[in-house]
Design a protein around this motif. Structure first.
Motif, PDB file in Angstrom:
ATOM      1  N   ALA A 195      15.466  64.823   9.151  1.00 14.03           N
ATOM      2  CA  ALA A 195      16.732  65.838   8.357  1.00 14.03           C
ATOM      3  C   ALA A 195      15.955  66.789   7.518  1.00 14.03           C
ATOM      4  O   ALA A 195      14.790  66.678   7.277  1.00 14.03           O
ATOM      5  N   PRO A 196      16.861  67.775   6.990  1.00 16.03           N
ATOM      6  CA  PRO A 196      16.293  68.807   6.196  1.00 16.03           C
ATOM      7  C   PRO A 196      15.516  68.093   4.832  1.00 16.03           C
ATOM      8  O   PRO A 196      16.100  67.163   4.181  1.00 16.03           O
ATOM      9  N   PHE A 197      14.545  69.010   4.266  1.00 13.46           N
ATOM     10  CA  PHE A 197      13.964  68.882   3.122  1.00 13.46           C
ATOM     11  C   PHE A 197      14.020  70.130   2.572  1.00 13.46           C
ATOM     12  O   PHE A 197      13.342  70.916   2.880  1.00 13.46           O
ATOM     13  N   ILE A 198      14.968  70.221   1.318  1.00 11.18           N
ATOM     14  CA  ILE A 198      15.052  71.433   0.665  1.00 11.18           C
ATOM     15  C   ILE A 198      14.687  71.261  -0.738  1.00 11.18           C
ATOM     16  O   ILE A 198      14.943  70.336  -1.341  1.00 11.18           O
ATOM     17  N   SER A 199      13.673  72.403  -1.138  1.00  4.62           N
ATOM     18  CA  SER A 199      13.285  72.357  -2.491  1.00  4.62           C
ATOM     19  C   SER A 199      13.675  73.496  -3.237  1.00  4.62           C
ATOM     20  O   SER A 199      13.687  74.616  -2.766  1.00  4.62           O
ATOM     21  N   GLN A 200      14.046  73.380  -4.551  1.00  4.49           N
ATOM     22  CA  GLN A 200      14.504  74.309  -5.475  1.00  4.49           C
ATOM     23  C   GLN A 200      13.895  74.424  -6.625  1.00  4.49           C
ATOM     24  O   GLN A 200      14.198  73.004  -7.245  1.00  4.49           O
ATOM     25  N   ASN A 201      13.131  75.175  -7.208  1.00  7.40           N
ATOM     26  CA  ASN A 201      12.761  75.214  -8.485  1.00  7.40           C
ATOM     27  C   ASN A 201      13.989  75.600  -9.628  1.00  7.40           C
ATOM     28  O   ASN A 201      14.573  76.614  -9.515  1.00  7.40           O
ATOM     29  N   CYS A 202      14.538  74.845 -10.387  1.00  9.14           N
ATOM     30  CA  CYS A 202      15.517  75.132 -11.301  1.00  9.14           C
ATOM     31  C   CYS A 202      15.254  76.139 -12.302  1.00  9.14           C
ATOM     32  O   CYS A 202      16.330  76.724 -12.990  1.00  9.14           O
ATOM     33  N   ALA A 203      14.215  76.406 -12.632  1.00 15.84           N
ATOM     34  CA  ALA A 203      13.934  77.367 -13.498  1.00 15.84           C
ATOM     35  C   ALA A 203      13.611  78.778 -13.046  1.00 15.84           C
ATOM     36  O   ALA A 203      13.366  79.795 -13.957  1.00 15.84           O
ATOM     37  N   ALA A 204      13.586  78.910 -11.717  1.00 12.58           N
ATOM     38  CA  ALA A 204      13.208  80.056 -11.014  1.00 12.58           C
ATOM     39  C   ALA A 204      14.143  81.140 -11.149  1.00 12.58           C
ATOM     40  O   ALA A 204      14.211  82.180 -11.042  1.00 12.58           O
ATOM     41  N   LEU A 205      15.593  80.633 -11.303  1.00 14.19           N
ATOM     42  CA  LEU A 205      16.794  81.608 -10.984  1.00 14.19           C
ATOM     43  C   LEU A 205      17.749  81.367 -12.488  1.00 14.19           C
ATOM     44  O   LEU A 205      17.506  80.421 -13.168  1.00 14.19           O
ATOM     45  N   PRO A 206      18.476  82.306 -12.668  1.00 16.04           N
ATOM     46  CA  PRO A 206      19.493  82.451 -14.035  1.00 16.04           C
ATOM     47  C   PRO A 206      20.484  81.468 -13.506  1.00 16.04           C
ATOM     48  O   PRO A 206      20.855  81.095 -12.226  1.00 16.04           O
ATOM     49  N   ASP A 207      21.261  81.138 -14.619  1.00 15.06           N
ATOM     50  CA  ASP A 207      22.453  79.839 -14.288  1.00 15.06           C
ATOM     51  C   ASP A 207      23.326  80.413 -13.382  1.00 15.06           C
ATOM     52  O   ASP A 207      23.727  79.331 -12.595  1.00 15.06           O
ATOM     53  N   ASN A 208      23.971  81.471 -13.444  1.00 10.85           N
ATOM     54  CA  ASN A 208      25.010  81.899 -12.658  1.00 10.85           C
ATOM     55  C   ASN A 208      24.566  81.759 -11.231  1.00 10.85           C
ATOM     56  O   ASN A 208      25.247  81.553 -10.366  1.00 10.85           O
ATOM     57  N   LEU A 209      23.343  82.210 -10.847  1.00  6.59           N
ATOM     58  CA  LEU A 209      22.774  82.299  -9.421  1.00  6.59           C
ATOM     59  C   LEU A 209      22.327  80.985  -8.902  1.00  6.59           C
ATOM     60  O   LEU A 209      22.626  80.608  -7.803  1.00  6.59           O
ATOM     61  N   ILE A 210      21.744  80.189  -9.836  1.00  6.74           N
ATOM     62  CA  ILE A 210      21.486  78.496  -9.455  1.00  6.74           C
ATOM     63  C   ILE A 210      22.596  77.865  -9.118  1.00  6.74           C
ATOM     64  O   ILE A 210      22.910  77.093  -8.115  1.00  6.74           O
ATOM     65  N   GLU A 211      23.816  77.952  -9.921  1.00  4.40           N
ATOM     66  CA  GLU A 211      25.107  77.373  -9.456  1.00  4.40           C
ATOM     67  C   GLU A 211      25.526  77.687  -8.348  1.00  4.40           C
ATOM     68  O   GLU A 211      25.716  76.849  -7.325  1.00  4.40           O
ATOM     69  N   SER A 212      25.742  79.027  -7.740  1.00  7.12           N
ATOM     70  CA  SER A 212      26.125  79.140  -6.432  1.00  7.12           C
ATOM     71  C   SER A 212      25.109  78.997  -5.424  1.00  7.12           C
ATOM     72  O   SER A 212      25.754  78.449  -4.429  1.00  7.12           O
ATOM     73  N   LEU A 213      24.003  78.655  -5.680  1.00  9.98           N
ATOM     74  CA  LEU A 213      22.777  78.283  -4.743  1.00  9.98           C
ATOM     75  C   LEU A 213      22.783  77.129  -4.525  1.00  9.98           C
ATOM     76  O   LEU A 213      22.856  76.633  -3.460  1.00  9.98           O
ATOM     77  N   LEU A 214      23.227  76.242  -5.582  1.00 14.83           N
ATOM     78  CA  LEU A 214      23.432  74.778  -5.420  1.00 14.83           C
ATOM     79  C   LEU A 214      24.489  74.231  -4.526  1.00 14.83           C
ATOM     80  O   LEU A 214      24.555  73.383  -3.762  1.00 14.83           O
ATOM     81  N   PHE A 215      25.888  74.676  -5.144  1.00 12.20           N
ATOM     82  CA  PHE A 215      26.970  74.417  -4.490  1.00 12.20           C
ATOM     83  C   PHE A 215      27.816  75.180  -3.666  1.00 12.20           C
ATOM     84  O   PHE A 215      28.765  74.987  -2.955  1.00 12.20           O
ATOM     85  N   GLY A 216      27.265  76.418  -3.376  1.00 14.24           N
ATOM     86  CA  GLY A 216      27.809  77.049  -2.519  1.00 14.24           C
ATOM     87  C   GLY A 216      29.048  78.136  -2.981  1.00 14.24           C
ATOM     88  O   GLY A 216      29.297  77.877  -3.923  1.00 14.24           O
ATOM     89  N   THR A 217      29.523  79.291  -2.288  1.00 14.30           N
ATOM     90  CA  THR A 217      30.706  79.908  -2.703  1.00 14.30           C
ATOM     91  C   THR A 217      31.878  80.013  -1.604  1.00 14.30           C
ATOM     92  O   THR A 217      31.585  79.806  -0.458  1.00 14.30           O
ATOM     93  N   LYS A 218      33.003  80.236  -2.041  1.00 15.21           N
ATOM     94  CA  LYS A 218      33.955  80.523  -1.214  1.00 15.21           C
ATOM     95  C   LYS A 218      34.453  81.703  -1.307  1.00 15.21           C
ATOM     96  O   LYS A 218      34.418  82.459  -2.533  1.00 15.21           O
ATOM     97  N   ARG A 219      34.685  82.425  -0.163  1.00 15.09           N
ATOM     98  CA  ARG A 219      35.283  83.766   0.134  1.00 15.09           C
ATOM     99  C   ARG A 219      36.174  84.167  -1.149  1.00 15.09           C
ATOM    100  O   ARG A 219      37.172  83.439  -1.192  1.00 15.09           O
TER     101      ARG A 219
END
Length: 469
Positions: A195-219
């Motif tokens: 199955a997938p292994f996905i890595s994300q550095n939490c310090a690499a992006l601003p808070d508003n972008l990391i939230e949408s990156l982690l949880f996704g967005t609705k149109r």
């Protein structure tokens, strides 16, 4: 006539200033492909100096993938403009650059005189996407963790036991100790291997972008928002590594805690929850107790994540592994650089064992790589091959009083207890006297040895009632 020349010069400077201020890359070539305009933003995007590019044919400077050609050259050859074309190529140092280009041929009196490219940099975005979605990047297994010291073997054994379950894992260790090696090894030895292994550095992006990156967005959640799955959904069935978890703000940590407890996510702007099956492994480079005390980590998130906690030892606590690590890195860069380095000189070997390795295994690898970059036909890494910053740190350490001297003093005075302030003053006075004698009471030389200005040393002599003679 002179006024006309001055006017042209003024206009040229003004146009150049305007081009350097715009937030897009501008690169223009003449009909032969030679660069005639190259603005500041383009230099930043391509990590190039203007002298590397101006008045040179761009095909002599840049390299392009086999399946791609330069959009500027294409504009010259096909005499057509292209809009929003993604292009990946390499600068003169081999660094990959990805841009979105609008490229336009330039005509003067119906004669083709060149082409201009307006470029937007998407290199970081491309790397982020590749880093998140490239499953082949999970190349590390427990065999990749080099070392036979008791400290590293104990941690490897604990990590191997964690592969039997899907419990969350918290990996704690200083920067450069190899935390991601352990995270990938746990994934690759678990039932989630395929199955997938996905890595994300939490310090690499601003808070508003990391939230949408982690949880996704609705149109429709915000202007321009589309239906986008977040990293939790992309990692469904597999493993999500959250690096530097303590850099997330506390509100985001609360949302993350809810996901870990409920095993569901809700996209930004959505009203429904989506079930997920993701094993979360989190990394951090400080003691979690310190992070909690300093309000950088929620206590409840720590208890939820730290079901299995693995502490990766620093290199200074496993120095017996240094010879094995050195051999591994020399083999690695021998293959990469087509060299035949055999090992270290005795002087370098001893200095490695004495050094404190604040950058840990990563620092050791960088020093080996740097040394091999400046070697010619030598087969042994000598002290002179080591990078200057390493040698300067080692020399600084050698000038410091060893702890054994302090230990001897304490043993000889075990029955004496005086206030710390008085003890520090006594030590400072004794040590300054020692350095003054060593420098024949020359204030300038003594100050230099102590790392002080002459004025600072004279102030201390007066404060401590010391006679410089």
């Amino acid at each position: 006539m002179e006024k006309t020349k001055n006017d042209l010069l003024y206009l040229t400077r003004m146009y150049k200033r305007i081009l350097d201020e715009v937030d897009v890359g501008v690169h223009a070539v003449d009909e032969t492909g030679k660069t005639i305009i190259y603005n500041k933003k383009m230099m930043q995007m391509e990590s190039m100096d203007i002298h590397d590019v101006m008045d040179k044919n761009l095909l002599d400077v840049f390299m392009f993938k086999d399946d791609q050609s330069s959009t500027l050259v294409k504009a010259l050859q096909e005499k057509k403009e292209t809009i929003n074309v993604k292009q990946t190529y390499f600068n003169n140092k081999g660094r990959e650059v990805t841009t979105i280009n609008n490229t336009i041929p330039i005509y003067l009196d119906e004669n083709l005189k060149g082409a201009v490219e307006i470029a937007k940099d998407v290199t970081k975005l491309e790397r982020l996407i590749k880093g998140n979605l490239n499953r082949e990047s999970t190349k590390y297994t427990f065999d990749s963790i080099i070392g036979t010291s008791p400290a590293i073997l104990e941690v490897k054994e604990s990590a191997k036991r964690a592969t039997r379950t899907s419990s969350y894992v918290l990996i704690v260790g200083d920067t450069g100790t190899g935390k991601e090696l352990f995270a990938q090894s746990i994934h690759n030895a678990s039932g989630r291997l395929s199955a997938p292994f996905i890595s994300q550095n939490c310090a690499a992006l601003p808070d508003n972008l990391i939230e949408s990156l982690l949880f996704g967005t609705k149109r429709g959640a915000f202007t321009g928002a589309v239906d986008t799955p977040g990293l939790f959904e992309q990692a469904n069935g597999g493993t999500l590594l959250l690096d530097e978890i303590n850099s997330l703000n506390l509100n985001l940590q609360a949302k993350l805690l809810r996901v870990l407890q409920e095993k569901t996510i809700r996209r930004i702007g959505d009203t429904k929850d989506t079930p997920i099956d993701v094993r979360v492994i989190a990394n951090m480079n400080e003691d979690p107790i310190d992070a909690i005390a300093n309000n950088r980590l929620r206590k409840d998130l720590y208890y939820r994540l730290g079901v299995v906690t693995i502490f990766v030892p620093p290199l200074k606590d496993r120095k017996e592994d240094i010879p094995l690590l050195v051999a591994h890195f020399i083999d690695k860069y021998n293959e990469r650089f087509q060299m035949n380095v055999k090992g270290l000189s005795e002087e370098v070997h001893l200095s490695f064992l004495e050094y404190d390795w604040h950058g840990n295994v990563r620092e050791l690898e960088h020093i080996i790589e740097a040394a091999m970059n400046i070697m010619m036909d030598e087969e042994v890494i000598m002290y002179s091959h080591l990078p200057y910053q390493y040698r300067s740190k080692l020399q600084l350490k050698e000038r410091m009083m060893p702890l054994s001297t302090v230990d001897t003093f304490l043993k000889e005075n075990s029955d004496v207890t005086i206030p710390l302030k008085d003890q520090m003053e006594l030590f400072e006075k004794t040590y300054i006297e020692h350095v003054l004698k060593k420098n024949d009471f020359n204030i300038s030389r003594a100050a230099k040895s102590l790392g002080l200005s002459r004025q600072s040393l004279q102030y201390r002599l007066k404060k401590l009632s010391l006679d410089s003679k």
